[in-house]
Design an enzyme around this catalytic site. Structure first.
Site, PDB file in Angstrom:
ATOM      1  CB  CYS A  63      -0.923   0.030   1.206  1.00 53.73           C
ATOM      2  SG  CYS A  63      -2.001  -1.386   1.293  1.00 53.73           S
ATOM      3  CB  CYS A 113      -0.334   9.882   6.331  1.00 49.02           C
ATOM      4  SG  CYS A 113       0.030   9.597   4.608  1.00 49.02           S
TER       5      CYS A 113
END
Lengths: 393, 134
Positions: free
Chosen positions: B37, B106
């Site tokens: 990912c 994130c």
């Protein structure tokens, strides 16, 4: 901050010599090239025909009339695929392409799928070259078109155009290639194909202009995308932008004159770049094929680090990456995904594009900067730590 | 990608990079994300006898936003109790760093890393039972 441009596959700066050639055609020689009743139109027309000749010379075709001007290779690719599909639908409804085409080819094919076409993608080998045996088996009586990119824009691999041409000719299937990345870099013979897309801004010409080579004998039928005054053999209506056409022609002429020398210069610079990186860093992979590639397109994956983070450490260098983090869709490069089953190869990738104005000093600076950045980021990478532990054990 | 000063500060000079001894009973470790990912955060905390996080270390594979998010969250959790650390939400991280919306994941990953490291600490402490925290 002085920036260093190393993204020549994205676009190239317009060569000053090209611009100089174009300038008079904006304000002074402004006639409509399709106005045949007066001198202003005739002069513009002559300039356009000269450009057509310059382009046809570069791609080794005899008749300049086989060149159709477009707004760029996106349009050329759209005309080629949709134009053939809609003209030959009664003869078959299958188009063969590859998974590593430019988006505009893939999306044009998708559009044709919605119109009932069967779209088949020929597999690509690990080195980024299409599987010729698979292609041979896929081409059948239903196939109307094979569209394969000449040189891929991400990994720079050169497809076996001659072999593809042979397979298509044997079965009487039309062959289109997107040659945006290859024109002016290595010798190109368009007569091996039936349709070839060309871009201006990838070859030190202006943005907003491209061309499509359309074989006339025997004639390739193309349904136009839109309708108008029937310019460009009815394939692409609209008044031609004289300065842009002149610019594309000049760009082709310069490329032809300088190709041989430039090709060797870039090959040397590129090989030096790759060697320096590989000598100084372990676990770096070259994506694509080491031999069958255009000089100047270097795609590397650095194990353990992510591409966007790498570029962030050198804000003064213009590069690109196949990492998901650099794309608006958050999906990694489909080209790199097609040639590797390891998705992290795409996330860890960096494309370095060298070109006409790249100097040895720039190559030295950027390669050193990359080495320094990779070492810095690997020091904070849990994947690199893991690698290291496995090696120690 | 244009990042804020706060992101660049942490990307250029990240604090708390490193590792703690995974075998230490006072250390909790988490690894979140996946190489496929494009983001992996390894985060470790050391909890002292008063239940406070005395040390926090991280290593991150990922973009500038991922590195900055993990660096910032380790700065924030140091000196806090595990209970307080669990209260830190990804939104606060994203806001502090002015992360563009596309990079919000994130900060989510950083929050997840803290939660999992705390969970790991308690699982180890309670001999496989993940105690009062849940």
């Amino acid at each position: 901050m002085k920036t260093i441009y190393m993204d020549y596959q994205a676009t190239t700066p317009c060569d000053r010599r090209v611009l100089d050639e174009m300038i008079p055609y904006f304000c002074d020689i402004f006639g409509n090239p399709h106005s045949s009743t007066h001198i202003a139109g005739t002069i513009a027309h002559k300039a356009i025909e000269k450009a057509r000749k310059q382009i046809s010379d570069l791609i080794m075709i005899e008749d300049p009339n086989d060149i159709v001007f477009t707004s760029g290779s996106t349009e050329s690719n759209n005309i080629a695929i949709q134009g053939v599909a809609r003209s030959y639908k009664l003869e078959g409804a299958k188009i063969i392409t590859s998974p590593i085409e430019h988006k505009c080819v893939l999306e044009s094919c998708e559009a044709m799928k919605r119109e009932g076409f069967d779209i088949v993608k020929v597999p690509v080998l690990e080195n980024g070259i299409i599987d010729l045996n698979a292609l041979e088996n896929l081409v059948d009586d239903k196939t109307v078109l094979v569209s394969i990119i000449f040189v891929n824009n991400e990994i720079g691999t050169i497809q076996p155009i001659e072999e593809i041409s042979k397979i298509c000719r044997k079965r009487g299937v039309l062959f289109h290639t997107d040659a945006s990345q290859v024109i002016g870099k290595i010798p190109v013979d368009a007569s091996l194909t039936d349709l070839m897309s060309i871009s201006g801004h990838k070859t030190y010409g202006p943005k907003g202009i491209g061309a499509l080579y359309v074989r006339a004998k025997p004639r390739v039928k193309l349904m136009p995308l839109f309708w108008g005054g029937g310019q460009e053999r009815g394939i692409r209506s609209g008044t031609l932008p004289t300065p842009l056409c002149v610019g594309l022609g000049k760009a082709c002429e310069i490329a032809q004159q300088e190709m041989h020398e430039e090709r060797h210069r870039l090959m040397e610079l590129g090989n030096y770049f790759i060697k320096k990186i590989m000598d100084n860093l372990p676990k770096v992979y070259l994506n694509g094929d080491m031999e069958k590639r255009i000089p100047g397109c270097i795609n590397l994956s650095f194990e353990g680090i992510e591409g966007e983070a790498l570029m962030l450490n050198m804000p003064d260098v213009c590069l690109s990456s196949g990492s998901a983090c650099t794309s608006d869709s958050l999906s990694p490069s489909y080209v790199l995904e097609a040639i590797s089953d390891r998705e992290e190869i795409a996330h860890s990738s960096l494309r370095i594009g060298l070109g006409r104005f790249t100097t040895l000093e720039e190559v030295e600076y950027v390669s050193s900067k990359i080495i320094e950045s990779v070492i810095k980021l690997r020091a904070i990478s849990p994947l690199w730590e893991e690698q290291w532990n496995i090696q120690k054990k | 990608m244009e990042y804020s000063k706060e992101v660049m500060l942490r990307y250029n000079n990240p604090q708390n990079v490193g590792s703690l001894d995974e075998m230490d009973p006072d250390v909790g470790t988490s690894v979140v994300g996946a190489p496929s990912c494009g983001d992996v955060i390894k985060l470790q905390i050391k909890v002292d006898e008063n239940g406070k996080i005395s040390e926090a270390k991280f290593k991150t594979f990922g973009c500038g936003a991922a590195i900055a998010s993990s660096a910032l969250i380790t700065e924030w959790i140091r000196g806090k109790s595990t209970e307080e650390a669990k209260q830190i939400k990804n939104k606060e991280v994203a806001e502090y760093l002015s992360l563009p919306p596309i990079k919000a994941h994130c900060s989510v990953l950083a929050e997840e890393a803290v939660d999992k490291a705390i969970k790991d600490y308690f699982t180890k402490k309670n001999g496989g039972v993940d105690g009062k925290i849940n």
